[in-house]
Design an enzyme around this catalytic site. Structure first.
Site, PDB file in Angstrom:
ATOM      1  N   LEU A 158       0.819  -1.211   0.000  1.00 41.13           N
ATOM      2  CA  LEU A 158       0.000   0.000   0.000  1.00 41.13           C
ATOM      3  C   LEU A 158       0.853   1.261   0.000  1.00 41.13           C
ATOM      4  O   LEU A 158       0.600   2.203  -0.747  1.00 41.13           O
ATOM      5  CB  LEU A 158      -0.941   0.011   1.206  1.00 41.13           C
ATOM      6  N   TYR A 159       1.863   1.273   0.831  1.00 36.65           N
ATOM      7  CA  TYR A 159       2.751   2.430   0.909  1.00 36.65           C
ATOM      8  C   TYR A 159       3.509   2.613  -0.408  1.00 36.65           C
ATOM      9  O   TYR A 159       3.593   3.725  -0.931  1.00 36.65           O
ATOM     10  CB  TYR A 159       3.720   2.254   2.070  1.00 36.65           C
TER      11      TYR A 159
END
Length: 88
Positions: free
Chosen positions: A49-50
């Site tokens: 996600l990051y």
């Protein structure tokens, strides 16, 4: 931190900032610096996600630079790397 908040902070925050910065700078030009990460340049395990959000900032910056050029607005991105963990 959940997926929604990661993207809201990194991607939506960058887009909203650009929207307002462009309005303010359209008449006079200027420079905008977005912040990504080395994580946005390559994949890393357990950080999907990051990594995706930081990669999106790089793409957004490239497009914004092309759009802003006609108004004299420069848009760049920095991608800081890792720093040593030092306890002073």
């Amino acid at each position: 931190m959940d997926a929604s908040s990661v993207f809201d902070t990194n991607v939506k925050g960058t887009l909203l900032s650009l929207k307002h910065e462009f309005r303010a700078m359209r008449a006079t030009g200027g420079s905008i610096i977005n912040v990504s990460s080395t994580y946005g340049l390559m994949g890393f395990p357990d950080a999907t996600l990051y990594v995706g959000s930081k990669h999106a900032i790089i793409g957004i910056t490239k497009s914004a630079a092309l759009e802003g050029a006609q108004y004299g607005i420069r848009v760049n991105v920095v991608a800081p790397g890792f720093t040593p963990d030092r306890h002073v």
